[in-house]
Design a protein around this motif. Structure first.
Motif, PDB file in Angstrom:
ATOM      1  N   ASP A  38       0.830  -1.220   0.000  1.00  0.00           N
ATOM      2  CA  ASP A  38       0.000   0.000   0.000  1.00  0.00           C
ATOM      3  C   ASP A  38       0.856   1.258   0.000  1.00  0.00           C
ATOM      4  O   ASP A  38       0.358   2.353   0.219  1.00  0.00           O
ATOM      5  CB  ASP A  38      -0.980   0.003   1.175  1.00  0.00           C
ATOM      6  CG  ASP A  38      -0.283   0.116   2.527  1.00  0.00           C
ATOM      7  OD1 ASP A  38       0.970   0.178   2.566  1.00  0.00           O
ATOM      8  OD2 ASP A  38      -0.987   0.138   3.550  1.00  0.00           O
ATOM      9  N   GLY A  39       2.159   1.087  -0.243  1.00  0.00           N
ATOM     10  CA  GLY A  39       3.045   2.246  -0.338  1.00  0.00           C
ATOM     11  C   GLY A  39       3.611   2.697   0.990  1.00  0.00           C
ATOM     12  O   GLY A  39       4.566   3.463   1.023  1.00  0.00           O
ATOM     13  N   SER A  40       3.048   2.222   2.100  1.00  0.00           N
ATOM     14  CA  SER A  40       3.541   2.678   3.412  1.00  0.00           C
ATOM     15  C   SER A  40       4.903   2.076   3.724  1.00  0.00           C
ATOM     16  O   SER A  40       5.664   2.628   4.505  1.00  0.00           O
ATOM     17  CB  SER A  40       2.534   2.331   4.512  1.00  0.00           C
ATOM     18  OG  SER A  40       2.374   0.929   4.606  1.00  0.00           O
ATOM     19  N   SER A  41       5.204   0.933   3.122  1.00  0.00           N
ATOM     20  CA  SER A  41       6.468   0.225   3.362  1.00  0.00           C
ATOM     21  C   SER A  41       6.992  -0.276   2.029  1.00  0.00           C
ATOM     22  O   SER A  41       6.225  -0.495   1.098  1.00  0.00           O
ATOM     23  CB  SER A  41       6.202  -0.964   4.299  1.00  0.00           C
ATOM     24  OG  SER A  41       7.333  -1.821   4.348  1.00  0.00           O
ATOM     25  N   HIS A 119       5.199   8.037 -14.353  1.00  0.00           N
ATOM     26  CA  HIS A 119       3.947   8.198 -13.606  1.00  0.00           C
ATOM     27  C   HIS A 119       3.577   6.922 -12.846  1.00  0.00           C
ATOM     28  O   HIS A 119       2.705   6.944 -11.986  1.00  0.00           O
ATOM     29  CB  HIS A 119       2.814   8.623 -14.529  1.00  0.00           C
ATOM     30  CG  HIS A 119       2.443   7.612 -15.575  1.00  0.00           C
ATOM     31  ND1 HIS A 119       3.361   7.073 -16.450  1.00  0.00           N
ATOM     32  CD2 HIS A 119       1.249   7.050 -15.883  1.00  0.00           C
ATOM     33  CE1 HIS A 119       2.738   6.216 -17.265  1.00  0.00           C
ATOM     34  NE2 HIS A 119       1.464   6.186 -16.943  1.00  0.00           N
ATOM     35  N   LEU A 120       4.245   5.822 -13.163  1.00  0.00           N
ATOM     36  CA  LEU A 120       3.944   4.555 -12.479  1.00  0.00           C
ATOM     37  C   LEU A 120       5.152   4.010 -11.713  1.00  0.00           C
ATOM     38  O   LEU A 120       5.004   3.126 -10.879  1.00  0.00           O
ATOM     39  CB  LEU A 120       3.489   3.500 -13.506  1.00  0.00           C
ATOM     40  CG  LEU A 120       2.193   3.805 -14.266  1.00  0.00           C
ATOM     41  CD1 LEU A 120       1.953   2.759 -15.346  1.00  0.00           C
ATOM     42  CD2 LEU A 120       0.995   3.858 -13.305  1.00  0.00           C
ATOM     43  N   ARG A 121       6.341   4.572 -11.982  1.00  0.00           N
ATOM     44  CA  ARG A 121       7.545   3.923 -11.425  1.00  0.00           C
ATOM     45  C   ARG A 121       7.600   3.955  -9.908  1.00  0.00           C
ATOM     46  O   ARG A 121       8.268   3.120  -9.293  1.00  0.00           O
ATOM     47  CB  ARG A 121       8.817   4.528 -12.030  1.00  0.00           C
ATOM     48  CG  ARG A 121       9.087   5.966 -11.636  1.00  0.00           C
ATOM     49  CD  ARG A 121      10.418   6.457 -12.210  1.00  0.00           C
ATOM     50  NE  ARG A 121      10.580   7.889 -11.953  1.00  0.00           N
ATOM     51  CZ  ARG A 121      11.683   8.570 -12.191  1.00  0.00           C
ATOM     52  NH1 ARG A 121      12.738   7.973 -12.713  1.00  0.00           N
ATOM     53  NH2 ARG A 121      11.744   9.873 -11.925  1.00  0.00           N
ATOM     54  N   MET A 122       6.893   4.933  -9.278  1.00  0.00           N
ATOM     55  CA  MET A 122       6.955   4.952  -7.806  1.00  0.00           C
ATOM     56  C   MET A 122       6.156   3.801  -7.186  1.00  0.00           C
ATOM     57  O   MET A 122       6.135   3.659  -5.965  1.00  0.00           O
ATOM     58  CB  MET A 122       6.529   6.311  -7.252  1.00  0.00           C
ATOM     59  CG  MET A 122       5.222   6.819  -7.707  1.00  0.00           C
ATOM     60  SD  MET A 122       5.449   7.709  -9.279  1.00  0.00           S
ATOM     61  CE  MET A 122       3.962   8.703  -9.294  1.00  0.00           C
ATOM     62  N   VAL A 130      13.587   5.188  -2.879  1.00  0.00           N
ATOM     63  CA  VAL A 130      14.237   6.451  -3.240  1.00  0.00           C
ATOM     64  C   VAL A 130      13.420   7.644  -2.722  1.00  0.00           C
ATOM     65  O   VAL A 130      13.969   8.571  -2.117  1.00  0.00           O
ATOM     66  CB  VAL A 130      14.409   6.563  -4.772  1.00  0.00           C
ATOM     67  CG1 VAL A 130      14.729   8.005  -5.181  1.00  0.00           C
ATOM     68  CG2 VAL A 130      15.497   5.618  -5.257  1.00  0.00           C
ATOM     69  N   PHE A 131      12.108   7.609  -2.946  1.00  0.00           N
ATOM     70  CA  PHE A 131      11.316   8.778  -2.571  1.00  0.00           C
ATOM     71  C   PHE A 131      11.026   8.840  -1.078  1.00  0.00           C
ATOM     72  O   PHE A 131      10.760   9.915  -0.545  1.00  0.00           O
ATOM     73  CB  PHE A 131      10.052   8.869  -3.434  1.00  0.00           C
ATOM     74  CG  PHE A 131      10.377   9.219  -4.870  1.00  0.00           C
ATOM     75  CD1 PHE A 131      11.036  10.403  -5.158  1.00  0.00           C
ATOM     76  CD2 PHE A 131      10.064   8.373  -5.919  1.00  0.00           C
ATOM     77  CE1 PHE A 131      11.378  10.739  -6.467  1.00  0.00           C
ATOM     78  CE2 PHE A 131      10.397   8.695  -7.233  1.00  0.00           C
ATOM     79  CZ  PHE A 131      11.056   9.886  -7.506  1.00  0.00           C
ATOM     80  N   LYS A 132      11.120   7.708  -0.382  1.00  0.00           N
ATOM     81  CA  LYS A 132      11.034   7.747   1.076  1.00  0.00           C
ATOM     82  C   LYS A 132      12.305   8.403   1.643  1.00  0.00           C
ATOM     83  O   LYS A 132      12.244   9.179   2.587  1.00  0.00           O
ATOM     84  CB  LYS A 132      10.884   6.341   1.649  1.00  0.00           C
ATOM     85  CG  LYS A 132       9.520   5.700   1.391  1.00  0.00           C
ATOM     86  CD  LYS A 132       8.465   6.224   2.326  1.00  0.00           C
ATOM     87  CE  LYS A 132       7.088   5.667   1.976  1.00  0.00           C
ATOM     88  NZ  LYS A 132       7.016   4.198   2.083  1.00  0.00           N
ATOM     89  N   VAL A 133      13.442   8.063   1.056  1.00  0.00           N
ATOM     90  CA  VAL A 133      14.693   8.684   1.518  1.00  0.00           C
ATOM     91  C   VAL A 133      14.681  10.172   1.180  1.00  0.00           C
ATOM     92  O   VAL A 133      15.070  11.013   1.998  1.00  0.00           O
ATOM     93  CB  VAL A 133      15.919   7.976   0.891  1.00  0.00           C
ATOM     94  CG1 VAL A 133      17.204   8.735   1.208  1.00  0.00           C
ATOM     95  CG2 VAL A 133      16.011   6.540   1.403  1.00  0.00           C
ATOM     96  N   ARG A 134      14.202  10.500  -0.009  1.00  0.00           N
ATOM     97  CA  ARG A 134      14.075  11.914  -0.384  1.00  0.00           C
ATOM     98  C   ARG A 134      13.219  12.668   0.638  1.00  0.00           C
ATOM     99  O   ARG A 134      13.567  13.762   1.099  1.00  0.00           O
ATOM    100  CB  ARG A 134      13.451  12.013  -1.790  1.00  0.00           C
ATOM    101  CG  ARG A 134      13.351  13.443  -2.311  1.00  0.00           C
ATOM    102  CD  ARG A 134      12.738  13.522  -3.724  1.00  0.00           C
ATOM    103  NE  ARG A 134      12.413  14.897  -4.032  1.00  0.00           N
ATOM    104  CZ  ARG A 134      13.089  15.674  -4.891  1.00  0.00           C
ATOM    105  NH1 ARG A 134      14.099  15.176  -5.563  1.00  0.00           N
ATOM    106  NH2 ARG A 134      12.757  16.936  -5.068  1.00  0.00           N
ATOM    107  N   ASN A 135      12.094  12.073   1.002  1.00  0.00           N
ATOM    108  CA  ASN A 135      11.204  12.672   1.995  1.00  0.00           C
ATOM    109  C   ASN A 135      11.922  12.863   3.330  1.00  0.00           C
ATOM    110  O   ASN A 135      11.840  13.934   3.953  1.00  0.00           O
ATOM    111  CB  ASN A 135       9.985  11.756   2.179  1.00  0.00           C
ATOM    112  CG  ASN A 135       9.124  12.151   3.352  1.00  0.00           C
ATOM    113  OD1 ASN A 135       8.452  13.175   3.329  1.00  0.00           O
ATOM    114  ND2 ASN A 135       9.157  11.355   4.417  1.00  0.00           N
ATOM    115  N   ALA A 136      12.655  11.842   3.768  1.00  0.00           N
ATOM    116  CA  ALA A 136      13.352  11.935   5.056  1.00  0.00           C
ATOM    117  C   ALA A 136      14.411  13.036   5.017  1.00  0.00           C
ATOM    118  O   ALA A 136      14.550  13.818   5.960  1.00  0.00           O
ATOM    119  CB  ALA A 136      13.995  10.587   5.400  1.00  0.00           C
TER     120      ALA A 136
END
Lengths: 481, 481
Positions: A38-41, A119-122, A130-136
């Motif tokens: 679900d994208g959370s993990s 548009h789908l790669r995430m 990658v985008f979780k690390v970017r967010n952090a």
């Protein structure tokens, strides 16, 4: 919310509890095991379907990419690599995904292919990480500065000032290009444009940041900046996010201390808050490097490389000393550098920066006191050295694999020196009166630097192309999505 | 750093300690009392100069706006309104300020005048307070979402998509306007432009945010957005910052709950972390309103108004019910509204929104289920009502004095309904394939909203013109600094 997020369930030990999961199917094996994300993990939860009591009509719609709702009991998992799973009592389809058409198949896709379906790669593990690390990293930047009472400052994006000369600019206009207004001289009449003048996208928020630093003391910006340069490299974007702190009463040493502390803080924050993501990215990189010859592989894995940054003082060395090191270096002697270093004054290329960082010092390097001629007009001028060579209080931080991570300087606070330098490089003072006022009224020593945020993400994730660390990269001939 | 920041000194009780202060002179009275501000606090620290032992040469350079360094003892202050002061033993001038030329004099300046010197206005108490509150609100936004495991997401600023229709757009180009490339049909050839196509500045990051929500679950953007609209009002900017969360599996009620929680959280955070600034702004507003007739003054002062938001549930009411209330309202009956409400389907104007919030409900209102025809194509369609009227699951949050603070909706996740609506309003599906893919592959109910950040700052600071809550406002014919 009737459902529980998967990250939470994966950490739960409430065996026997009835739970509802909503997410997307990553794989469905043996008509029985659904891997749901679900994208959370970056990790999936496994739902075990009672296929004998589930209608065929439902089973055949459990396809990769479909959205499902699963109700069931949280139970201890017998499979390896997972602590819990869901023993499903009810499965329903929220949104179908035609397996013939869905571009993301349960197999390894190349990063090049994924860039085409950005548009789908995430929805893949790599880009989730990658985008979780970017967010952090982004939050860590804010937290670092807020903890130190810096004011978050929004420099303007659209600017009427084109004097900084940090790079080529994009024009912003509402003029009808098919019928441009002209003045009596036949020139395009920008008085008719939206802002009543010619405007561009900012290349840096620094000059406005200086105004703020001389009011608040310590400020930082964190926003998008733009360069209309035709560079198709793995390290350049036309649109990128930049962090630009600016501090009154900071001299060059304070500036270096702050920059080093910032980089260490945000990397440590990412390591501490994204351990699973960084572990995943470490393994991805090891896998990727398997196809390379031994001598091109990294000496350190990603986590070792990040810890290496945390554990070492950055080497501080003057440009003048660096030139001596480079002149005497093996690749210079053996003419292996593309650009040979012959004399003081040479602009350093990526190959030189990498030599200093990766071969000579083997750690991040802060290069200081560059020749005045190769740096920006606003940098504080040193006294000429014994040979009369003129340097400025610049500081660039060089990172392994990346090159320039930070560019900064102490600023020239002396009005006369600043005006003289502007005249030399051809920046008209009358367009910069607002900036010069900081040197007219209560001028003080001050310093600042810029961090290219995507380069920071690139380094921390171990990715190798900057297009893979920003959601929708803008590069020459490319502004999709 | 040899000096201590003034905010820290003002809270200190280390009487007798030797300290160094660096900052700017706000006032200098009786050749003896310097009020020094370094931007860390809206309050100044007083330094008492031993004028008999200080050279005249120094004393005469202690002028408003000059930067000074004061060394001395921290002592208990005998003056009122301050706990400590510095008994100076050494005063030096870091940067002069010619009192004949410095535009900020120690007197009250109008906000209009300060707007003209926006590069210096943050050196005043009012703007120090405004931008400290702005900073607190910005960080609170990040903290709210990070605490809830939302991913901070950077939607692109330059966009090749102009389909959303949220407003007029700015063109971004590197074409030479004096010699535009033309194709064989004589049209401008955007293939020659930087991105190989026509590009604009984003009006909203929502559509890209939806892509991310359907991968990560919960995301938020916080970045600049642009509207090229010729609106010269106290509530509109051409460049403004927007917060746009987007959540998979959220229905309209969850969306409303989240928006209400966010607004309360960030306002509470500002009240808790900026008590002095908000107290100052409260008094500023009371002072400003003294010149107004009694009936135009606010019923509540700023702090009461902010607490009122925290202490009340927002009123949730459908558009259909709101229309009935407005039809029967006194200003409608007495024809005092500029736009009279005659029938269902009317677009609500600011006067109607303010009536509902300020007169009828006397609290923030969440208006839902607007007529489909006056809302965006991507909003989820309700079943038609008994009279066949078609509404969408929109939700706008209206605040006193501000009007629309939040605009959001549940999104239409059904591909066929979305395509039909796009065709009706003339949005070509082929330009939106990437967006439509979210409805093709694992489509799920999802929702989101946008908060205009400057409106939030406007409300929380009690300022009345949006140009006064962003550092350098961009409005028609104005892009200074």
């Amino acid at each position: 919310m009737e459902h529980t997020r998967i990250k939470e369930l994966l950490q739960s030990e409430e065996y026997g509890k009835e739970v509802i999961v909503k997410g997307w199917v990553r794989t469905f094996r043996n008509n029985q095991f659904i891997a749901i994300n679900d994208g959370s993990s970056i990790n999936n939860i496994q739902a075990v379907v009672d296929f004998e009591n589930t209608p065929d009509e439902i089973l055949k719609r459990i396809t990769t990419g479909a959205a499902v709702r699963v109700k069931g009991q949280l139970v201890e998992s017998l499979g390896k690599g997972q602590k819990v799973e869901v023993k499903a009592t009810e499965v329903s389809i929220i949104g179908d995904s035609d397996p013939e058409k869905y571009p993301l198949q349960p197999k390894k896709h190349s990063l090049e292919f994924l860039r085409e379906i950005a548009h789908l790669r995430m929805r893949t593990g790599t880009f989730n990480a990658v985008f979780k690390v970017r967010n952090a990293l982004a939050f860590a930047v804010h937290k670092f500065f807020q903890d130190r009472a810096f004011v978050y400052w929004h420099s303007p994006i659209i600017t009427g000032s084109d004097a900084e000369g940090a790079g080529e600019m994009f024009r912003v206009t509402t003029l009808d290009l098919d019928s441009l207004p002209r003045n009596e001289q036949g020139e395009i009449d920008y008085k008719e444009d939206f802002f009543g003048k010619s405007t561009n996208l900012t290349v840096s928020g620094q000059l406005e940041g200086e105004l703020a630093a001389l009011a608040f003391g310590n400020i930082y910006t964190f926003g998008p900046t733009f360069r209309a340069e035709n560079s198709n490299t793995t390290r350049h974007l036309a649109e990128f996010w930049m962090i630009e702190p600016e501090m009154a009463f900071y001299e060059i040493e304070d500036n270096m201390d702050l920059a080093e502390a910032l980089l260490k803080y945000v990397i440590r924050y990412a390591l501490e808050t994204c351990p699973e993501e960084i572990e995943f990215l470490k393994n991805r990189l090891l896998e990727e490097e398997k196809s390379k010859p031994q001598n091109e592989r990294s000496e350190l894995n990603l986590i070792e490389k990040l810890n290496f940054i945390l554990d070492n003082d950055f080497e501080r060395v003057t440009y003048t000393d660096a030139i001596e090191i480079l002149k005497r270096s093996k690749p210079n002697q053996k003419k292996q550098f593309k650009y040979l270093i012959e004399e003081w004054g040479a602009d350093l290329q990526s190959e030189h920066e990498r030599y200093l960082v990766e071969k000579h010092f083997k750690k991040p390097v802060i290069l200081t006191d560059y020749p005045r001629e190769i740096k920006s007009f606003y940098m504080k001028q040193n006294e000429p050295d014994a040979q009369g060579r003129q340097t400025v209080k610049a500081m660039d931080i060089l990172f392994p694999g990346i090159g320039e991570m930070v560019g900064g300087s102490q600023r020239e606070e002396n009005l006369e020196k600043l005006l003289a330098r502007m005249a030399e490089v051809g920046i008209p003072a009358e367009e910069m009166e607002w900036f010069l006022d900081t040197r007219r009224f209560g001028s003080v020593p001050h310093s600042g630097f810029g961090v290219g945020f995507e380069r920071l993400v690139l380094f921390t994730t171990g990715m190798t192309n900057i297009r893979d660390v920003i959601p929708f990269p803008r590069t020459p001939k490319n502004a999709e999505f």
